[in-house]
Write an enzyme that holds these catalytic residues in place. Structure first.
Site, short mmCIF file in Angstrom:
data_model
loop_
_atom_site.label_atom_id
_atom_site.label_comp_id
_atom_site.label_asym_id
_atom_site.label_seq_id
_atom_site.Cartn_x
_atom_site.Cartn_y
_atom_site.Cartn_z
N PRO A 2 -8.53 14.77 2.00
CG PRO A 2 -6.53 15.93 1.99
CD PRO A 2 -7.14 14.70 1.83
CD GLU A 3 -14.71 16.36 0.06
OE1 GLU A 3 -15.41 17.54 -0.39
OE2 GLU A 3 -15.03 15.35 0.56
NE ARG A 109 -4.73 4.65 2.97
CZ ARG A 109 -5.96 4.44 2.75
NH1 ARG A 109 -6.89 4.95 3.27
NH2 ARG A 109 -6.37 3.52 2.00
#
Ligand SMILES: [Zn+2]
Length: 269
Positions: A2-3, A109
Protein backbone atom coordinates in the site's frame (compact mmCIF):
# COMPACT_ATOMS: atom_id res chain seq x y z
CA UNK A 1 2.48 -2.70 -1.03
CA UNK A 2 0.00 0.00 0.00
CA UNK A 3 1.19 3.50 -0.86
CA UNK A 4 -0.19 6.88 0.21
CA UNK A 5 -3.53 6.68 -1.67
CA UNK A 6 -4.29 3.21 -0.36
CA UNK A 7 -3.47 4.22 3.22
CA UNK A 8 -5.59 7.38 2.84
CA UNK A 9 -8.51 5.19 1.72
CA UNK A 10 -8.14 2.89 4.73
CA UNK A 11 -7.99 5.94 7.00
CA UNK A 12 -11.16 7.41 5.42
CA UNK A 13 -12.93 4.04 5.75
CA UNK A 14 -11.98 3.77 9.42
CA UNK A 15 -13.04 7.36 10.01
CA UNK A 16 -16.47 6.48 8.61
CA UNK A 17 -16.64 3.43 10.87
CA UNK A 18 -15.87 5.51 13.94
CA UNK A 19 -19.14 6.15 15.75
CA UNK A 20 -19.51 9.55 17.45
CA UNK A 21 -18.57 9.40 21.11
CA UNK A 22 -17.34 5.80 20.87
CA UNK A 23 -14.37 4.67 22.96
CA UNK A 24 -11.86 1.85 22.77
CA UNK A 25 -12.71 -0.63 25.49
CA UNK A 26 -9.58 -2.70 25.03
CA UNK A 27 -7.07 -3.98 22.53
CA UNK A 28 -6.24 -7.64 22.16
CA UNK A 29 -3.11 -9.01 20.52
CA UNK A 30 -3.33 -12.44 18.92
CA UNK A 31 0.40 -12.55 18.14
CA UNK A 32 3.46 -11.38 20.03
CA UNK A 33 4.93 -9.35 17.20
CA UNK A 34 4.54 -7.92 13.72
CA UNK A 35 7.57 -5.97 12.45
CA UNK A 36 7.99 -4.89 16.06
CA UNK A 37 6.72 -6.24 19.39
CA UNK A 38 3.01 -5.89 20.07
CA UNK A 39 2.56 -4.53 23.57
CA UNK A 40 0.35 -2.22 25.58
CA UNK A 41 1.85 0.57 27.70
CA UNK A 42 1.78 -0.37 31.39
CA UNK A 43 0.04 2.85 32.40
CA UNK A 44 -2.79 2.61 29.86
CA UNK A 45 -6.22 3.60 31.17
CA UNK A 46 -9.30 2.14 29.51
CA UNK A 47 -11.44 3.26 27.82
CA UNK A 48 -9.53 5.39 25.30
CA UNK A 49 -11.49 8.22 23.70
CA UNK A 50 -10.23 8.68 20.18
CA UNK A 51 -10.19 12.39 19.27
CA UNK A 52 -9.30 12.02 15.63
CA UNK A 53 -7.79 9.84 12.94
CA UNK A 54 -4.90 11.12 10.90
CA UNK A 55 -2.78 9.83 8.06
CA UNK A 56 0.87 10.87 8.18
CA UNK A 57 2.84 9.46 5.24
CA UNK A 58 1.85 5.78 5.27
CA UNK A 59 0.96 5.70 8.95
CA UNK A 60 -2.56 5.83 10.34
CA UNK A 61 -2.71 7.53 13.73
CA UNK A 62 -5.57 7.21 16.19
CA UNK A 63 -5.15 10.11 18.58
CA UNK A 64 -6.39 9.93 22.15
CA UNK A 65 -5.62 12.28 25.00
CA UNK A 66 -2.07 11.55 26.08
CA UNK A 67 -0.94 9.65 23.01
CA UNK A 68 -1.75 7.84 19.80
CA UNK A 69 -1.96 4.41 18.25
CA UNK A 70 0.17 4.05 15.15
CA UNK A 71 -0.65 1.56 12.41
CA UNK A 72 1.46 0.83 9.33
CA UNK A 73 0.14 -1.75 6.86
CA UNK A 74 3.56 -3.03 5.84
CA UNK A 75 3.29 -5.17 2.69
CA UNK A 76 0.00 -6.98 3.20
CA UNK A 77 -1.78 -5.42 6.18
CA UNK A 78 -5.49 -4.61 6.18
CA UNK A 79 -8.12 -3.46 8.65
CA UNK A 80 -11.70 -4.66 8.67
CA UNK A 81 -14.65 -3.58 10.78
CA UNK A 82 -17.07 -6.17 12.15
CA UNK A 83 -19.96 -6.30 14.61
CA UNK A 84 -19.23 -9.92 15.42
CA UNK A 85 -15.72 -11.26 15.01
CA UNK A 86 -15.36 -13.68 12.13
CA UNK A 87 -11.85 -14.87 12.86
CA UNK A 88 -9.49 -15.21 9.92
CA UNK A 89 -6.05 -16.65 9.54
CA UNK A 90 -3.39 -13.93 10.11
CA UNK A 91 -5.53 -11.74 12.40
CA UNK A 92 -3.13 -10.05 14.83
CA UNK A 93 -4.84 -7.13 16.55
CA UNK A 94 -8.42 -6.60 17.69
CA UNK A 95 -9.60 -3.16 18.80
CA UNK A 96 -12.82 -3.56 20.74
CA UNK A 97 -15.11 -0.50 20.75
CA UNK A 98 -17.69 0.23 23.42
CA UNK A 99 -20.57 0.54 20.94
CA UNK A 100 -19.98 -2.97 19.68
CA UNK A 101 -17.61 -2.64 16.72
CA UNK A 102 -14.42 -4.59 16.31
CA UNK A 103 -11.55 -3.29 14.20
CA UNK A 104 -9.43 -6.25 13.21
CA UNK A 105 -5.94 -6.04 11.77
CA UNK A 106 -4.91 -8.86 9.45
CA UNK A 107 -1.43 -9.21 7.95
CA UNK A 108 -0.19 -12.45 6.33
CA UNK A 109 3.40 -11.27 5.89
CA UNK A 110 3.61 -9.41 9.20
CA UNK A 111 5.61 -6.41 7.99
CA UNK A 112 3.04 -4.08 9.51
CA UNK A 113 3.55 -2.05 12.67
CA UNK A 114 1.12 -1.42 15.51
CA UNK A 115 2.50 0.63 18.36
CA UNK A 116 1.58 3.17 20.98
CA UNK A 117 3.21 6.59 20.79
CA UNK A 118 3.25 9.67 22.95
CA UNK A 119 4.68 12.55 20.92
CA UNK A 120 4.43 12.66 17.10
CA UNK A 121 7.37 15.08 16.91
CA UNK A 122 9.80 12.69 18.58
CA UNK A 123 8.29 9.32 17.61
CA UNK A 124 10.88 7.17 15.81
CA UNK A 125 8.61 6.43 12.84
CA UNK A 126 7.36 10.00 12.38
CA UNK A 127 10.07 12.44 13.48
CA UNK A 128 12.12 12.44 10.28
CA UNK A 129 9.30 12.49 7.75
CA UNK A 130 9.28 15.17 5.06
CA UNK A 131 6.27 17.22 3.93
CA UNK A 132 2.93 15.78 2.79
CA UNK A 133 2.35 16.31 -0.96
CA UNK A 134 -1.39 16.83 -0.46
CA UNK A 135 -0.98 19.28 2.42
CA UNK A 136 -2.58 22.60 1.48
CA UNK A 137 0.38 24.41 3.06
CA UNK A 138 2.97 22.45 1.05
CA UNK A 139 6.11 24.59 0.70
CA UNK A 140 6.97 24.33 -3.01
CA UNK A 141 10.04 26.58 -2.80
CA UNK A 142 11.59 24.50 -0.02
CA UNK A 143 10.82 21.30 -1.95
CA UNK A 144 12.50 22.58 -5.13
CA UNK A 145 15.47 23.71 -3.06
CA UNK A 146 15.91 20.26 -1.52
CA UNK A 147 15.78 18.64 -4.98
CA UNK A 148 18.26 21.07 -6.52
CA UNK A 149 20.77 20.77 -3.72
CA UNK A 150 21.16 17.01 -4.18
CA UNK A 151 23.42 14.93 -6.41
CA UNK A 152 20.96 12.04 -6.48
CA UNK A 153 18.67 11.07 -9.34
CA UNK A 154 15.20 12.60 -9.46
CA UNK A 155 13.35 9.32 -8.96
CA UNK A 156 15.39 8.34 -5.92
CA UNK A 157 14.76 11.78 -4.39
CA UNK A 158 11.06 11.61 -5.13
CA UNK A 159 10.88 8.34 -3.21
CA UNK A 160 12.88 9.65 -0.25
CA UNK A 161 10.44 10.22 2.62
CA UNK A 162 12.73 12.89 4.08
CA UNK A 163 12.23 14.97 0.90
CA UNK A 164 8.52 14.27 0.37
CA UNK A 165 6.40 11.51 1.88
CA UNK A 166 4.09 9.02 0.26
CA UNK A 167 5.52 8.83 -3.26
CA UNK A 168 6.23 5.14 -3.61
CA UNK A 169 7.53 3.32 -6.64
CA UNK A 170 4.30 3.14 -8.64
CA UNK A 171 3.38 6.79 -8.26
CA UNK A 172 6.98 7.99 -8.77
CA UNK A 173 7.14 6.15 -12.14
CA UNK A 174 3.75 7.52 -13.19
CA UNK A 175 4.47 11.12 -12.14
CA UNK A 176 7.84 11.17 -13.94
CA UNK A 177 6.19 9.87 -17.10
CA UNK A 178 3.48 12.53 -17.00
CA UNK A 179 6.06 15.27 -16.41
CA UNK A 180 8.24 13.78 -19.22
CA UNK A 181 11.29 13.52 -16.98
CA UNK A 182 13.91 10.79 -17.30
CA UNK A 183 13.96 8.94 -13.95
CA UNK A 184 17.75 8.57 -14.00
CA UNK A 185 18.80 12.23 -14.38
CA UNK A 186 20.00 14.29 -11.45
CA UNK A 187 17.37 16.61 -10.04
CA UNK A 188 19.77 19.53 -9.94
CA UNK A 189 20.00 19.55 -13.74
CA UNK A 190 16.24 20.07 -14.13
CA UNK A 191 14.58 23.47 -14.47
CA UNK A 192 12.26 24.81 -11.76
CA UNK A 193 9.46 24.72 -14.32
CA UNK A 194 10.01 20.99 -14.93
CA UNK A 195 10.16 20.27 -11.22
CA UNK A 196 6.97 22.24 -10.58
CA UNK A 197 5.28 20.24 -13.33
CA UNK A 198 6.51 17.07 -11.63
CA UNK A 199 5.10 18.20 -8.28
CA UNK A 200 1.71 18.94 -9.80
CA UNK A 201 1.79 15.51 -11.52
CA UNK A 202 2.50 13.89 -8.15
CA UNK A 203 -0.45 15.69 -6.55
CA UNK A 204 -2.81 14.91 -9.45
CA UNK A 205 -1.87 11.25 -9.51
CA UNK A 206 -2.24 10.78 -5.77
CA UNK A 207 -5.61 12.55 -5.74
CA UNK A 208 -6.91 10.57 -8.71
CA UNK A 209 -5.69 7.32 -7.17
CA UNK A 210 -7.56 8.12 -3.95
CA UNK A 211 -10.74 8.80 -5.96
CA UNK A 212 -10.32 5.50 -7.83
CA UNK A 213 -9.95 3.52 -4.62
CA UNK A 214 -6.18 3.08 -4.88
CA UNK A 215 -4.08 0.61 -6.86
CA UNK A 216 -4.41 -3.09 -6.21
CA UNK A 217 -1.15 -4.69 -7.31
CA UNK A 218 -0.85 -7.69 -5.00
CA UNK A 219 -3.29 -7.67 -2.21
CA UNK A 220 -4.59 -4.22 -1.35
CA UNK A 221 -8.20 -4.17 -0.16
CA UNK A 222 -10.08 -1.39 1.57
CA UNK A 223 -11.85 -1.86 4.90
CA UNK A 224 -14.87 -3.37 3.09
CA UNK A 225 -12.63 -5.87 1.30
CA UNK A 226 -12.91 -4.08 -2.08
CA UNK A 227 -10.01 -3.76 -4.48
CA UNK A 228 -8.83 -0.48 -6.01
CA UNK A 229 -9.12 0.44 -9.70
CA UNK A 230 -6.29 2.92 -10.22
CA UNK A 231 -3.90 0.24 -11.51
CA UNK A 232 -5.98 0.30 -14.73
CA UNK A 233 -4.76 3.86 -15.25
CA UNK A 234 -1.06 3.12 -14.93
CA UNK A 235 0.66 4.37 -18.07
CA UNK A 236 4.15 2.97 -17.48
CA UNK A 237 4.20 1.03 -14.20
CA UNK A 238 4.02 -2.72 -14.84
CA UNK A 239 3.93 -2.16 -18.64
CA UNK A 240 7.43 -3.26 -19.68
CA UNK A 241 7.46 -4.30 -23.34
CA UNK A 242 4.11 -2.63 -24.09
CA UNK A 243 3.75 0.43 -26.29
CA UNK A 244 3.81 3.95 -24.85
CA UNK A 245 0.31 5.44 -24.99
CA UNK A 246 1.74 8.70 -26.33
CA UNK A 247 4.50 7.79 -28.80
CA UNK A 248 4.24 3.98 -29.27
CA UNK A 249 7.86 3.46 -28.20
CA UNK A 250 8.32 0.31 -26.10
CA UNK A 251 8.17 0.91 -22.32
CA UNK A 252 11.33 -0.19 -20.57
CA UNK A 253 12.12 -1.43 -17.09
CA UNK A 254 15.39 -1.16 -15.21
CA UNK A 255 16.23 -1.81 -11.57
CA UNK A 256 17.22 1.47 -9.91
CA UNK A 257 18.39 1.37 -6.29
CA UNK A 258 16.64 -1.95 -5.79
CA UNK A 259 13.30 -0.95 -7.32
CA UNK A 260 11.92 -1.42 -10.84
CA UNK A 261 11.76 1.80 -12.79
CA UNK A 262 9.40 1.84 -15.79
CA UNK A 263 9.77 4.61 -18.36
CA UNK A 264 9.36 5.57 -22.01
CA UNK A 265 12.80 6.26 -23.48
CA UNK A 266 11.35 8.62 -26.10
CA UNK A 267 8.94 10.71 -23.98
CA UNK A 268 11.33 10.78 -21.02
CA UNK A 269 14.66 11.64 -22.64
ZN1 LIG B 1 6.47 7.67 -25.16
Amino acid sequence: MPELPEVEIVKLNLEQALEPGDEVENIEFLSSKLRTQLCLPKDIRWPLSINKLERRSKYILLHFSGGFLLSHLGMTGSWRVEKKIKAQKHDHVIIRWKKGNFWIYNDPRRFGVFEFGVNTLTNKWLAKLGPEPLDKDFDTAAFLQSLKSSQRSIKVLLMDAKVIVGVGNIYACEALFRAKINPFVKARGLSSKKLELLLSSVKDILQTAIKKGGSTIDSFKNVSGEKGAYQKQHLVYGREGEKCVICSQVIRRKVQVGRSTFWCPRCQK
